[in-house]
Design a protein around this motif. Structure first.
Motif, short mmCIF file in Angstrom:
data_model
loop_
_atom_site.label_atom_id
_atom_site.label_comp_id
_atom_site.label_asym_id
_atom_site.label_seq_id
_atom_site.Cartn_x
_atom_site.Cartn_y
_atom_site.Cartn_z
N SER A 102 -4.80 -0.44 10.92
CA SER A 102 -4.84 0.23 12.23
C SER A 102 -3.46 0.68 12.69
O SER A 102 -3.33 1.62 13.47
CB SER A 102 -5.46 -0.70 13.28
N SER A 103 -2.41 0.00 12.20
CA SER A 103 -1.05 0.37 12.59
C SER A 103 -0.50 1.51 11.75
O SER A 103 0.63 1.96 11.96
CB SER A 103 -0.13 -0.85 12.48
N GLY A 104 -1.28 1.96 10.76
CA GLY A 104 -0.88 3.13 9.97
C GLY A 104 -0.10 2.81 8.71
O GLY A 104 0.42 3.73 8.07
N GLU A 105 -0.02 1.54 8.33
CA GLU A 105 0.72 1.20 7.11
C GLU A 105 -0.03 1.73 5.88
O GLU A 105 -1.26 1.69 5.82
CB GLU A 105 0.90 -0.31 6.99
N ALA A 106 0.74 2.24 4.91
CA ALA A 106 0.14 2.72 3.66
C ALA A 106 -0.29 1.51 2.83
O ALA A 106 0.55 0.73 2.38
CB ALA A 106 1.13 3.57 2.89
N VAL A 107 -1.58 1.34 2.66
CA VAL A 107 -2.13 0.20 1.93
C VAL A 107 -2.60 0.67 0.56
O VAL A 107 -3.39 1.61 0.46
CB VAL A 107 -3.30 -0.43 2.72
N ASP A 108 -2.12 0.01 -0.50
CA ASP A 108 -2.45 0.46 -1.86
C ASP A 108 -3.66 -0.28 -2.42
O ASP A 108 -4.77 0.25 -2.41
CB ASP A 108 -1.23 0.28 -2.77
N VAL A 109 -3.48 -1.49 -2.93
CA VAL A 109 -4.57 -2.24 -3.56
C VAL A 109 -4.75 -3.57 -2.84
O VAL A 109 -3.77 -4.28 -2.57
CB VAL A 109 -4.30 -2.48 -5.05
N VAL A 110 -6.00 -3.91 -2.54
CA VAL A 110 -6.30 -5.15 -1.82
C VAL A 110 -7.40 -5.91 -2.52
O VAL A 110 -8.40 -5.32 -2.94
CB VAL A 110 -6.75 -4.86 -0.37
N SER A 344 -3.16 5.00 0.93
CA SER A 344 -2.22 4.86 -0.18
C SER A 344 -1.61 6.20 -0.56
O SER A 344 -2.31 7.22 -0.65
CB SER A 344 -2.93 4.27 -1.41
N LYS A 345 -0.31 6.20 -0.80
CA LYS A 345 0.38 7.42 -1.24
C LYS A 345 0.47 7.48 -2.77
O LYS A 345 0.99 8.45 -3.32
CB LYS A 345 1.79 7.47 -0.63
N HIS A 346 -0.01 6.47 -3.42
CA HIS A 346 0.07 6.40 -4.89
C HIS A 346 -1.29 5.97 -5.45
O HIS A 346 -1.44 4.89 -6.02
CB HIS A 346 1.16 5.42 -5.33
N LYS A 347 -2.28 6.83 -5.29
CA LYS A 347 -3.64 6.46 -5.64
C LYS A 347 -3.86 6.34 -7.15
O LYS A 347 -4.61 5.48 -7.61
CB LYS A 347 -4.63 7.44 -5.01
N GLU A 348 -3.26 7.22 -7.93
CA GLU A 348 -3.44 7.13 -9.38
C GLU A 348 -2.87 5.82 -9.91
O GLU A 348 -3.49 5.15 -10.75
CB GLU A 348 -2.77 8.32 -10.07
#
Length: 460
Positions: A102-110, A344-348
């Protein structure tokens, strides 16, 4: 034209060609960089950093770190930062994760603790669908994983671990009673019969045939093991009206009050008993539990005991108590999933990490894999360790990996009220077990309460 003029023209043409090629080369390089930047992949030799979020405790963290280090060695252009949001607490981890999103952080893998946790966040747009990445890599999710989180036609997660449910039995007690280790197809009526025959003694020395703990699993085991969702039908309505509730509530009460083969629920609540202790101390001959207990029979230092442990598949509901939309003995299978954040900015690179974490075989892996092609026998051997003499290994392997193991597809119900449903079930079960309220009244009350909660909190 004289020779000198021809030579000057030739030189000029060469210079123009060279200049054109240089421009072309520069244009090509710029195009490649832009494409990579657009996909979030960076240049070919540029290292990117992605984050892997989970709730590892102190024992699990080094194992995860070892896997991530292996991934980095195999993918030198990808660095992974291991972020433990809340050590050892998956529910608090989810709260912290939601705050980050919600704070806008780029989240990659969880890593997610359950299918429901995936569906809830996918429904509100927090997760990236995986369809395009599966297609690019020529992967069919159903061929890869036992359970595939899905909403509509979009896939949102990869199954990381596979958590089975099974029954642990005191093999010495079985032999003493002349009973065989049960196999797939036995019913809860059979379980009740076994419990009666395995009950022995009186007072403080009594061994009960079965122990039921305080979790929802023991309030309606069929709903938790052979239905896609323990609280909801696939149309989104409450399943508290299901025949399994009336059947299993009554079974529990009869085993306590009529057969006296199960420790009373009131005693379990009052004494705050430990389910592992009840089984390994020999106070109960059978217990329904999950594959997280697989290492315990061999851990005689922490759980001192001398008997061998046998294993059986979860009993099935008898014909008169089959749930609505019953799929003939297919089991619900739980487990953790890994997902990709929509931000995520690095989806691949994230997809690469997800595939690695779900498919890699490593001594650091101590949980059964959700990947269909994994060697779960190797995991089992690691879990059993050196004390295989404390196991009826054949019954364990048959229970975990037998031909009967067929699993239900993932539920597509998106629910934000599971905690309320659990509370209603707890209250309804207590009304019936600790009081004299008829089961029909209890069931109606549960349905009414659940319907009210769904309308108030989920209806738009």
């Amino acid at each position: 034209m004289n020779q000198k003029g021809k030579r000057k023209l030739s030189i000029a043409a060469c210079l123009m060609l060279t200049f054109t090629l240089l421009l072309s080369g520069c244009g090509s390089k710029t195009g490649t960089d832009t494409s990579a930047a657009d996909s979030g992949s960076g240049g070919k030799n540029e290292q990117v950093t992605i984050k892997y979020y989970n709730w590892d405790n102190a024992d699990q963290t080094p194992k995860t770190d070892a896997l991530l280090k292996q991934f980095e060695q195999e993918n030198p252009n990808i660095k992974v930062e291991h972020v433990v949001l809340v050590p050892g607490n998956s529910q608090e981890m989810l709260k912290k994760l939601d705050f980050l999103i919600s704070s806008g952080e780029a989240v990659d893998v969880v890593a997610m603790p359950s299918l429901g946790a995936v569906n809830e966040r996918a429904a509100r747009g927090a997760l990236a669908p995986l369809n395009d990445y599966y297609k690019t890599n020529n992967l069919v999710p159903e061929d890869e994983y036992y359970v595939n989180p899905k909403i509509g036609d979009k896939y949102y997660g990869m199954q990381l671990t596979n958590s089975y449910q099974y029954v642990l039995l005191n093999k010495d007690a079985l032999d003493e009673a002349g009973l065989k280790v049960p196999t797939y197809g036995w019913t809860w009526d059979d379980y009740r019969d076994y419990a009666k025959k395995l009950t022995k003694g009186e007072g403080v020395d009594k061994r009960y045939g079965s122990y039921f703990h305080t979790w929802e699993l023991y309030m309606n085991a069929p709903a938790q093991t052979v239905m896609k969702n323990p609280f909801r039908y696939e149309d989104g309505t409450s399943n508290f009206s299901d025949p399994t509730y009336k059947y299993f509530f009554q079974l529990r009460k009869d085993m306590e009050t009529v057969d006296k083969s199960a420790k009373p629920y009131s005693d379990v609540l009052a004494a705050k008993l430990n389910y592992r202790t009840e089984f390994f101390n020999g106070d109960a001959a059978m217990i329904l539990s999950g594959s997280f207990m697989t290492p315990d029979p061999g851990n005689t230092e922490q759980y001192p005991h001398t008997f061998k442990t046998a294993f059986a598949p979860v009993p099935l509901p008898p014909k008169n108590a089959e749930p609505k939309d019953y799929e003939g003995g297919k089991y619900f299978v739980g487990g953790n999933h890994v997902v990709m954040g929509a931000s995520s900015k690095h989806k691949e690179e994230s997809f690469k990490l997800m595939r690695f974490m779900t498919t890699v075989d490593s001594d650091s892996k101590m949980e059964f894999s959700g990947w269909k092609k994994a060697d779960n026998n190797a995991v089992l051997n690691r879990l059993i360790g050196k004390n295989s003499n404390m196991y009826d290994v054949n019954s364990l392997k048959s229970t975990l990996f037998g031909e009967h193991n067929q699993f239900l597809e993932a539920s597509q119900v998106v629910s934000t009220t599971d905690s309320e449903m659990m509370s209603i079930e707890d209250d309804g079960f207590s009304k019936f077990m600790l009081g004299n309220t008829p089961i029909e009244e209890v069931q109606k009350w549960m349905v009414d309460e659940a319907t009210k909660v769904i309308k108030e909190k989920e209806s738009k």
